[in-house]
Motif scaffolding. Structure first.
Motif, PDB file in Angstrom:
ATOM      1  N   ASP A 176       0.826  -1.202   0.000  1.00  0.00           N
ATOM      2  CA  ASP A 176       0.000   0.000   0.000  1.00  0.00           C
ATOM      3  C   ASP A 176       0.864   1.256   0.000  1.00  0.00           C
ATOM      4  N   PRO A 196      -3.689   0.550  -4.722  1.00  0.00           N
ATOM      5  CA  PRO A 196      -4.225   1.920  -4.694  1.00  0.00           C
ATOM      6  C   PRO A 196      -5.082   2.229  -3.457  1.00  0.00           C
ATOM      7  N   TYR A 197      -4.532   1.959  -2.272  1.00  0.00           N
ATOM      8  CA  TYR A 197      -5.270   2.279  -1.052  1.00  0.00           C
ATOM      9  C   TYR A 197      -5.496   3.780  -0.889  1.00  0.00           C
ATOM     10  N   LYS A 198      -4.698   4.596  -1.576  1.00  0.00           N
ATOM     11  CA  LYS A 198      -4.915   6.049  -1.517  1.00  0.00           C
ATOM     12  C   LYS A 198      -6.292   6.403  -2.077  1.00  0.00           C
ATOM     13  N   ASP A 199      -6.858   5.504  -2.883  1.00  0.00           N
ATOM     14  CA  ASP A 199      -8.197   5.713  -3.447  1.00  0.00           C
ATOM     15  C   ASP A 199      -9.277   5.049  -2.593  1.00  0.00           C
ATOM     16  N   GLY A 200      -8.875   4.540  -1.418  1.00  0.00           N
ATOM     17  CA  GLY A 200      -9.832   3.921  -0.507  1.00  0.00           C
ATOM     18  C   GLY A 200      -9.598   2.423  -0.363  1.00  0.00           C
ATOM     19  N   ALA A 222     -10.783   0.099  -3.266  1.00  0.00           N
ATOM     20  CA  ALA A 222      -9.866   0.060  -4.416  1.00  0.00           C
ATOM     21  C   ALA A 222      -8.636  -0.789  -4.105  1.00  0.00           C
TER      22      ALA A 222
END
Length: 189
Positions: free
Chosen positions: A38, A59-63, A66
């Motif tokens: 992540d 893409p944990y930055k997108d939640g 995701a």
């Protein structure tokens, strides 16, 4: 039959590195098909690439949805048997874990159920208790919970500092995780 695994990391990747090194040293019938994180700058990704293991940034930055969708895609595309969390600092949803029950392992630097969470070593150190350790467990929908596969105690010595104690914990992790993983693969094969 070869056991195919994926490994998730968030930081240094020392547990991942130890597992990969044990597989190579023992010529174990285990193949690491990917290491994902992540954290795009995780040292564990660099270590994996140096060993020729495919890597991915989740893409944990997108939640969380995701991030988990990306893990699920890797799982299905690569056809892994087990997912190994090696310092992965995200809590997986009950839905994700439920789809893969009994197929996700985690390691924690304390004797669970004591001192769960991201600061197991520090929480133990502050407690003043004389013994902590390392736990390898199957993942369920709660944090640092699920059936325990292996535990090993690590005593706090009078000369220990938190840094020397942490080093002792990591040394045990690097042996215990591989042994627990090997034993579990035998059980499910």
């Amino acid at each position: 039959m070869t056991c195919k695994i994926g490994i998730l990391v968030s930081g240094r990747g020392t547990n991942m590195e130890a597992i990969v090194d044990h597989i190579a040293a023992e010529k174990a019938d285990v193949q690491v098909l990917f290491v994902a994180s992540d954290n795009a700058s995780a040292a564990g990704l660099r270590l994996a690439r140096q060993r020729g293991i495919p890597t991915a940034v989740l893409p944990y930055k997108d939640g969380r949805a995701a991030g988990e969708a990306a893990v699920e895609k890797l799982w299905q595309e690569r056809g892994i048997d087990l997912l190994v969390l090696a310092g992965f600092m995200r809590l997986l949803t009950g839905e994700f874990v439920g789809r893969h029950e009994g197929r996700i392992l985690n390691i924690h630097p304390a004797l669970l159920p004591k001192f769960p969470g991201a600061h197991g070593i520090e929480d133990f150190w502050k407690s003043g208790e004389p013994v902590s350790g390392v736990t390898v467990h199957l993942v369920d929908d709660k944090m640092d919970h699920g059936p325990i596969l292996a535990q090993r105690e690590v005593a706090r010595e009078s000369e220990d500092t938190i840094e020397t104690f942490e080093a002792k914990i990591h040394a045990v992790e690097h042996q215990l995780y591989w042994q627990a993983l090997k034993d579990y693969i035998k059980r499910i094969s």
